[in-house]
Design a protein around this motif. Structure first.
Motif, PDB file in Angstrom:
ATOM      1  N   VAL A 213      -6.343  -1.750   3.767  1.00 23.87           N
ATOM      2  CA  VAL A 213      -6.592  -2.449   5.035  1.00 23.87           C
ATOM      3  C   VAL A 213      -8.073  -2.815   5.126  1.00 23.87           C
ATOM      4  CG1 VAL A 213      -6.653  -2.146   7.554  1.00 23.87           C
ATOM      5  CG2 VAL A 213      -4.598  -1.500   6.265  1.00 23.87           C
ATOM      6  N   GLU A 214      -8.941  -1.898   4.728  1.00 26.08           N
ATOM      7  CA  GLU A 214     -10.377  -2.180   4.827  1.00 26.08           C
ATOM      8  C   GLU A 214     -10.842  -3.236   3.814  1.00 26.08           C
ATOM      9  OE1 GLU A 214     -11.734   1.841   4.826  1.00 26.08           O
ATOM     10  OE2 GLU A 214     -11.935   1.862   7.020  1.00 26.08           O
TER      11      GLU A 214
ATOM     12  N   CYS B 114       0.848  -1.199   0.000  1.00 22.35           N
ATOM     13  CA  CYS B 114       0.000   0.000   0.000  1.00 22.35           C
ATOM     14  C   CYS B 114       0.878   1.242   0.000  1.00 22.35           C
ATOM     15  CB  CYS B 114      -0.919   0.008   1.226  1.00 22.35           C
ATOM     16  SG  CYS B 114      -0.051   0.331   2.777  1.00 22.35           S
ATOM     17  N   THR B 115       0.268   2.388  -0.267  1.00 22.97           N
ATOM     18  CA  THR B 115       0.959   3.674  -0.117  1.00 22.97           C
ATOM     19  C   THR B 115       0.144   4.486   0.888  1.00 22.97           C
ATOM     20  OG1 THR B 115      -0.295   4.878  -1.772  1.00 22.97           O
ATOM     21  CG2 THR B 115       1.563   3.589  -2.589  1.00 22.97           C
ATOM     22  N   SER B 116       0.615   5.690   1.206  1.00 28.85           N
ATOM     23  CA  SER B 116      -0.168   6.482   2.172  1.00 28.85           C
ATOM     24  C   SER B 116      -1.475   6.960   1.540  1.00 28.85           C
ATOM     25  CB  SER B 116       0.659   7.650   2.720  1.00 28.85           C
ATOM     26  OG  SER B 116       1.257   8.350   1.677  1.00 28.85           O
ATOM     27  N   SER B 117      -1.543   6.973   0.202  1.00 24.36           N
ATOM     28  CA  SER B 117      -2.798   7.376  -0.470  1.00 24.36           C
ATOM     29  C   SER B 117      -3.892   6.326  -0.303  1.00 24.36           C
ATOM     30  CB  SER B 117      -2.588   7.544  -1.980  1.00 24.36           C
ATOM     31  OG  SER B 117      -1.712   8.575  -2.256  1.00 24.36           O
ATOM     32  N   ASN B 118      -3.495   5.058  -0.299  1.00 22.51           N
ATOM     33  CA  ASN B 118      -4.534   4.016  -0.334  1.00 22.51           C
ATOM     34  C   ASN B 118      -4.492   3.062   0.864  1.00 22.51           C
ATOM     35  OD1 ASN B 118      -2.384   2.285  -0.811  1.00 22.51           O
ATOM     36  ND2 ASN B 118      -2.654   2.293  -3.015  1.00 22.51           N
TER      37      ASN B 118
ATOM     38  N   THR C  26      -9.423   2.523  11.811  1.00 18.00           N
ATOM     39  CA  THR C  26     -10.193   1.330  11.434  1.00 18.00           C
ATOM     40  C   THR C  26     -10.492   0.405  12.615  1.00 18.00           C
ATOM     41  OG1 THR C  26      -8.175   0.066  11.006  1.00 18.00           O
ATOM     42  CG2 THR C  26      -9.096   1.286   9.136  1.00 18.00           C
ATOM     43  N   GLY C  27      -9.746   0.563  13.714  1.00 19.91           N
ATOM     44  CA  GLY C  27      -9.900  -0.340  14.863  1.00 19.91           C
ATOM     45  C   GLY C  27      -9.445  -1.762  14.544  1.00 19.91           C
ATOM     46  N   ARG C  28      -8.633  -1.925  13.495  1.00 18.92           N
ATOM     47  CA  ARG C  28      -8.206  -3.271  13.100  1.00 18.92           C
ATOM     48  C   ARG C  28      -7.117  -3.831  14.009  1.00 18.92           C
ATOM     49  NH1 ARG C  28     -10.155  -5.076   8.140  1.00 18.92           N
ATOM     50  NH2 ARG C  28      -9.195  -6.995   8.865  1.00 18.92           N
TER      51      ARG C  28
END
Ligand code: SF4
Length: 309
Positions: A134-135, A125-129, A159-161
Motif C-alpha cells: 500500500v505504501e 498482497c499478503t498479510s506479510s507485505n 497508513t491513513g490512506r
C-alpha cells in the motif's frame, strides 16, 4: 507394514512431487511437507519448485496461485472443496462492478481471493507485505482494497490512506470472542496477546503485536516473554510450539464453544493425511486455471513478488 506417512513420502519421491503446506494444516500434514509457510512464503516457494507435481496442502486459492506461477506443472489439491470464506465473499461479477464504480483507483487485492479476482487487480498482497505494498502506491492515488475489510481497516489505521474497502471477511478470524479473550487474559495476566490482521478491530486493539502467521512465529521466537495468547487459526500452534518448546502458547478463544475452544478453519481441515495420499496416488483433483485468466492474474502476483524481495 508401512504407515501412511511413509507411503506418502515414498510416493512423493517416485512421482517427483513436492508438498507445500500452509501453517493452518493439521500437524501430521505439516510434518510430511517439504515446505510449511504463510501465503507469501508459499508463493515464493512455488516459484522455485523443481518438481513435476506440486501437492498443495492448503485451500483452493493457494493452489490456484501455485498454478498461476507454474503453468507447466501439475498442481493438485487433496480436497477440491477446501475453499475460503474470504475468497467466496468476493464474486468476480460484483467486484468488476465495484471497480467500474471507482474509476482511477488502483486495485490491491489480498491473496485470499480467486484467480478471476486477481486477474481484475493491479497488485496482490499478503498479510506479510500489505503495508509495504500500500505504501508503494503514490499518496494521492486512491485505492480499492479487497476482499478483507478487517485487514483493510488495519492498513488504513496504520497508513491513513484513502481506501475503498470490499465488504469481505474470514469466518475464522471473526469468530474470536473479546469477552472470552479478556477472561483468558485474566487467567494468564503476563501473557502477550498477538493477532492476525484479519481479526476484527476490537481484537486487534488488545494485541501487542499484529502480523502475518510467519511474523507471529518470529515474534514469539524473539520476544523475551514466555506466555502468548495467539489470535489466528489454531493450526499455527504446531509450528510455533516446535520453534519455542519452552514457551506457553494459548489459542485465543472463539465465540462458539467447540471441542478445543479455539478457532479452526473448517476449509483448511478438509485436507487429511489419507486425502494427501489418495491425491498423490491418483494425481487428482488437479487445479486448472484458464490461460487468459492465468496470464492476467500473473501480472499483479509478479508485481507483489518483485516488491517483496
Ligand atoms: S482461515 Fe479464513 S482466510 Fe484462511 S482459508 Fe480459512 S476461511 Fe479463508
Amino acid at each position: 507394514m508401512k504407515n501412511l506417512k511413509e507411503r506418502i513420502l515414498e510416493l512423493k519421491k517416485e512421482k517427483n512431487a513436492v508438498i507445500l503446506a500452509h501453517y493452518y494444516q493439521e500437524a501430521d500434514i505439516q510434518d510430511i511437507a517439504d515446505y510449511v509457510g504463510d501465503s507469501l512464503g508459499l508463493s515464493q516457494e512455488a516459484m522455485k519448485v523443481d518438481a513435476d507435481i506440486i501437492l498443495f496442502a492448503g485451500v483452493h486459492f493457494m493452489a490456484e496461485t501455485a498454478k498461476i506461477l507454474n503453468p507447466t506443472k501439475k498442481v493438485i489439491l487433496p480436497d477440491l472443496k477446501a475453499g475460503c470464506s474470504l475468497a467466496e465473499s468476493c464474486p468476480p461479477d460484483l467486484f468488476k462492478k465495484f471497480i467500474d464504480e471507482h474509476p482511477d483507483h488502483i486495485v490491491i487485492t489480498y491473496v485470499n481471493c480467486s484467480a478471476e479476482i486477481k486477474a481484475l487487480s493491479d497488485i496482490v498482497c499478503t498479510s506479510s507485505n500489505a503495508l509495504k505494498i500500500v505504501e508503494s502506491i503514490p499518496k494521492e492515488t486512491p485505492i480499492i482494497f479487497a476482499p478483507d475489510k478487517n485487514l483493510g481497516k488495519y492498513i488504513i489505521s496504520k497508513t491513513g490512506r484513502d481506501m475503498q474497502l470490499w465488504d469481505g471477511s474470514c469466518v475464522v478470524h471473526e469468530a474470536f470472542s473479546l469477552d472470552k479473550l479478556i477472561e483468558v487474559h485474566k487467567q494468564y495476566p503476563d501473557a502477550t496477546i498477538i493477532a492476525h490482521p484479519e481479526s476484527e478491530t476490537h481484537i486487534l486493539q488488545t494485541a501487542s503485536y499484529i502480523g502475518s502467521t510467519a511474523g507471529m512465529i518470529d515474534y514469539v521466537k524473539t520476544n523475551p516473554n514466555n506466555q502468548f495468547i495467539v489470535a489466528t487459526e489454531a493450526g499455527i500452534l504446531h509450528k510455533m510450539q516446535q520453534e519455542v518448546p519452552h514457551k506457553t502458547l494459548i489459542p485465543a478463544p472463539a465465540k462458539e464453544d467447540n471441542t478445543c475452544a479455539c478457532s479452526e478453519c473448517g476449509y483448511m481441515k478438509m485436507n487429511t493425511l489419507q486425502k494427501v495420499y489418495d491425491c498423490l496416488l491418483t494425481e487428482s483433483p488437479e487445479i486448472d486455471v484458464p490461460e487468459n485468466i492465468r496470464k492476467k492474474a500473473l501480472v499483479p502476483i509478479e508485481r507483489m513478488l518483485e516488491l517483496s524481495k
